[in-house]
Design a protein around this motif. Sequence first.
Motif, mmCIF file in Angstrom:
data_model
loop_
_atom_site.group_PDB
_atom_site.id
_atom_site.type_symbol
_atom_site.label_atom_id
_atom_site.label_comp_id
_atom_site.label_asym_id
_atom_site.label_seq_id
_atom_site.Cartn_x
_atom_site.Cartn_y
_atom_site.Cartn_z
ATOM 1 N N MET A 1 0.831 -1.214 0.000
ATOM 2 C CA MET A 1 0.000 0.000 0.000
ATOM 3 C C MET A 1 0.862 1.259 0.000
ATOM 4 O O MET A 1 1.798 1.371 0.786
ATOM 5 C CB MET A 1 -0.877 0.008 1.258
ATOM 6 C CG MET A 1 -2.025 -0.980 1.209
ATOM 7 S SD MET A 1 -3.467 -0.276 0.442
ATOM 8 C CE MET A 1 -4.209 0.590 1.829
ATOM 9 N N LYS A 2 0.503 2.181 -0.894
ATOM 10 C CA LYS A 2 1.261 3.430 -0.975
ATOM 11 C C LYS A 2 1.206 4.214 0.326
ATOM 12 O O LYS A 2 2.160 4.863 0.717
ATOM 13 C CB LYS A 2 0.704 4.287 -2.099
ATOM 14 C CG LYS A 2 1.064 3.794 -3.475
ATOM 15 C CD LYS A 2 0.645 4.807 -4.514
ATOM 16 C CE LYS A 2 1.059 4.394 -5.901
ATOM 17 N NZ LYS A 2 0.355 3.206 -6.410
ATOM 18 N N ILE A 3 0.058 4.122 1.005
ATOM 19 C CA ILE A 3 -0.108 4.939 2.212
ATOM 20 C C ILE A 3 0.892 4.543 3.298
ATOM 21 O O ILE A 3 1.284 5.368 4.120
ATOM 22 C CB ILE A 3 -1.564 4.869 2.738
ATOM 23 C CG1 ILE A 3 -1.803 5.836 3.914
ATOM 24 C CG2 ILE A 3 -1.932 3.457 3.146
ATOM 25 C CD1 ILE A 3 -1.705 7.284 3.566
ATOM 26 N N TYR A 4 1.351 3.283 3.284
ATOM 27 C CA TYR A 4 2.359 2.889 4.274
ATOM 28 C C TYR A 4 3.632 3.716 4.092
ATOM 29 O O TYR A 4 4.256 4.143 5.061
ATOM 30 C CB TYR A 4 2.701 1.400 4.151
ATOM 31 C CG TYR A 4 1.549 0.470 4.442
ATOM 32 C CD1 TYR A 4 0.525 0.856 5.313
ATOM 33 C CD2 TYR A 4 1.482 -0.791 3.845
ATOM 34 C CE1 TYR A 4 -0.534 0.003 5.566
ATOM 35 C CE2 TYR A 4 0.420 -1.649 4.102
ATOM 36 C CZ TYR A 4 -0.595 -1.243 4.965
ATOM 37 O OH TYR A 4 -1.639 -2.085 5.212
ATOM 38 N N GLY A 5 3.984 3.916 2.834
ATOM 39 C CA GLY A 5 5.159 4.737 2.540
ATOM 40 C C GLY A 5 4.973 6.161 3.029
ATOM 41 O O GLY A 5 5.835 6.727 3.703
ATOM 42 N N VAL A 6 3.810 6.745 2.678
ATOM 43 C CA VAL A 6 3.543 8.120 3.090
ATOM 44 C C VAL A 6 3.500 8.219 4.614
ATOM 45 O O VAL A 6 3.986 9.188 5.206
ATOM 46 C CB VAL A 6 2.217 8.625 2.476
ATOM 47 C CG1 VAL A 6 1.985 10.080 2.818
ATOM 48 C CG2 VAL A 6 2.231 8.456 0.963
ATOM 49 N N ALA A 7 2.942 7.186 5.251
ATOM 50 C CA ALA A 7 2.856 7.206 6.709
ATOM 51 C C ALA A 7 4.250 7.137 7.341
ATOM 52 O O ALA A 7 4.527 7.858 8.317
ATOM 53 C CB ALA A 7 1.999 6.032 7.198
ATOM 54 N N LEU A 8 5.120 6.308 6.778
ATOM 55 C CA LEU A 8 6.486 6.227 7.307
ATOM 56 C C LEU A 8 7.193 7.577 7.145
ATOM 57 O O LEU A 8 7.842 8.071 8.066
ATOM 58 C CB LEU A 8 7.281 5.138 6.578
ATOM 59 C CG LEU A 8 8.738 5.017 7.023
ATOM 60 C CD1 LEU A 8 8.834 4.400 8.402
ATOM 61 C CD2 LEU A 8 9.568 4.225 6.027
ATOM 62 N N LEU A 9 6.990 8.169 5.952
ATOM 63 C CA LEU A 9 7.569 9.486 5.695
ATOM 64 C C LEU A 9 7.069 10.503 6.720
ATOM 65 O O LEU A 9 7.842 11.281 7.287
ATOM 66 C CB LEU A 9 7.213 9.907 4.264
ATOM 67 C CG LEU A 9 7.565 11.317 3.805
ATOM 68 C CD1 LEU A 9 9.039 11.580 3.932
ATOM 69 C CD2 LEU A 9 7.126 11.537 2.365
ATOM 70 N N SER A 10 5.756 10.470 6.993
ATOM 71 C CA SER A 10 5.180 11.406 7.959
ATOM 72 C C SER A 10 5.751 11.177 9.350
ATOM 73 O O SER A 10 6.064 12.134 10.064
ATOM 74 C CB SER A 10 3.658 11.247 8.021
ATOM 75 O OG SER A 10 3.117 11.293 6.734
ATOM 76 N N ALA A 11 5.904 9.908 9.716
ATOM 77 C CA ALA A 11 6.437 9.605 11.040
ATOM 78 C C ALA A 11 7.853 10.161 11.178
ATOM 79 O O ALA A 11 8.178 10.832 12.161
ATOM 80 C CB ALA A 11 6.432 8.090 11.278
ATOM 81 N N CYS A 12 8.688 9.899 10.153
ATOM 82 C CA CYS A 12 10.069 10.387 10.193
ATOM 83 C C CYS A 12 10.103 11.904 10.234
ATOM 84 O O CYS A 12 10.878 12.512 10.977
ATOM 85 C CB CYS A 12 10.843 9.897 8.981
ATOM 86 S SG CYS A 12 11.037 8.121 8.931
ATOM 87 N N PHE A 13 9.229 12.517 9.428
ATOM 88 C CA PHE A 13 9.151 13.976 9.366
ATOM 89 C C PHE A 13 8.835 14.564 10.739
ATOM 90 O O PHE A 13 9.517 15.452 11.239
ATOM 91 C CB PHE A 13 8.061 14.352 8.350
ATOM 92 C CG PHE A 13 7.784 15.819 8.238
ATOM 93 C CD1 PHE A 13 8.559 16.631 7.425
ATOM 94 C CD2 PHE A 13 6.718 16.386 8.925
ATOM 95 C CE1 PHE A 13 8.291 17.982 7.302
ATOM 96 C CE2 PHE A 13 6.445 17.741 8.807
ATOM 97 C CZ PHE A 13 7.230 18.533 7.993
#
Lengths: 127, 127, 124
Positions: A1-13
């Motif tokens: 799922m693409k959202i997992y990537g975006v979520a990881l990015l958000s978490a790191c951010f």
Amino acid sequence: MKIYGVALLSACFLIGKLTGRFLGQLLNINSDVGGVGFAMFLLMTSSLYLRKKGWWGEESDSGIWFWSAMYIPIIVAMAASLNVKAAMTGGALALLAGLCATVAGLLLVPVISKIGNHSEKNQDGDN
Amino acid sequence: MEITNQIIDKNGLIFAFLLVGGIMLFAKLFSKKITNNRIPDVAIAILFGLGLAFFGEKKGLADIPLFSGLAILGGSMFRDFSVVATAMGADLNKIRQAGLAGVISLFVGVTISFIVGSYHSIKYGIF
Amino acid sequence: MGYSDAESLTTIGAGACTYIVGPITGSALGVSSNVIAISVATGVVKTILTTILTPLIAKLIKLDNPHSAVVFGGLIGTTSGVVAGLAATDVKLVPYGALTATFYTGLGCLLCPSIFYLLLKFII
């Protein structure tokens, strides 16, 4: 799922930004101390770790790639919404500083290239 | 006309995507046809963005209500987010391949640029 | 005469790294929009000059092998300039330059608003 990537990015951010602010408070300066840098480092290490564990798919990657590809358009939008009229007097400074930084970097190439030059052949072999 | 304005007003960010897409396309063509690909389209697009900012005041082009979406797209939230995402392109495993000289060049490069840039702003001033 | 607050100086210095490091450092330190504009312009000047100058002086700085291309990418750092400059010099060198240049912005965003800012603040 693409959202997992975006979520990881958000978490790191967010963790990176928090670290930056927290460090700023610790040092008694009211600013973000290297938050984006921390976030980038976090993203590099966490995605590497998840990949090693086999918990990371190509799909998740593409959620991050999209935002990565958007950075130039976003910088252009930012450039168009800056106060350039007030910055006009700094135009000469921008030219001069940009020129000197470039020339300094270029001239240092042969100097730093001397370090570990024997590894040149290895690098040729690697690629 | 009024309906068009209303729609753009309510969907400012979306309109900004369209605008920036247009600027990027223009920059690409400009780079290819006029500079023979000698100057990267990215640099042209940013310069063009800075130029457009002259049509406004404090918030550049985004001061004009029609283009206010540019300030959202180019705001610090989206900008920092997309820049963090670019870390995905940097594979920490590959830094070993760059070797000692590569790592030293990175630190020297950032430091020298910073010193040159800040030195010139002390010496010549911005205003 | 010169500009003296540490925040603005740091932002222009960061802009001399790349046009990304400049605005990120600037908003982290809370400087005004016009200072950020100058830092972006500084970074763009660097990108354009790198593109133009690199093929012209490649011989002089011995930029003709993968090793020096890696060093070049790390020293200059502006990815678009490094890629375009190397492409005009020798296309085979592009991936070597890009290898280090991709780390440059991250390192800049880490160092400029932290250690470098504090050092400048201390000096002034």
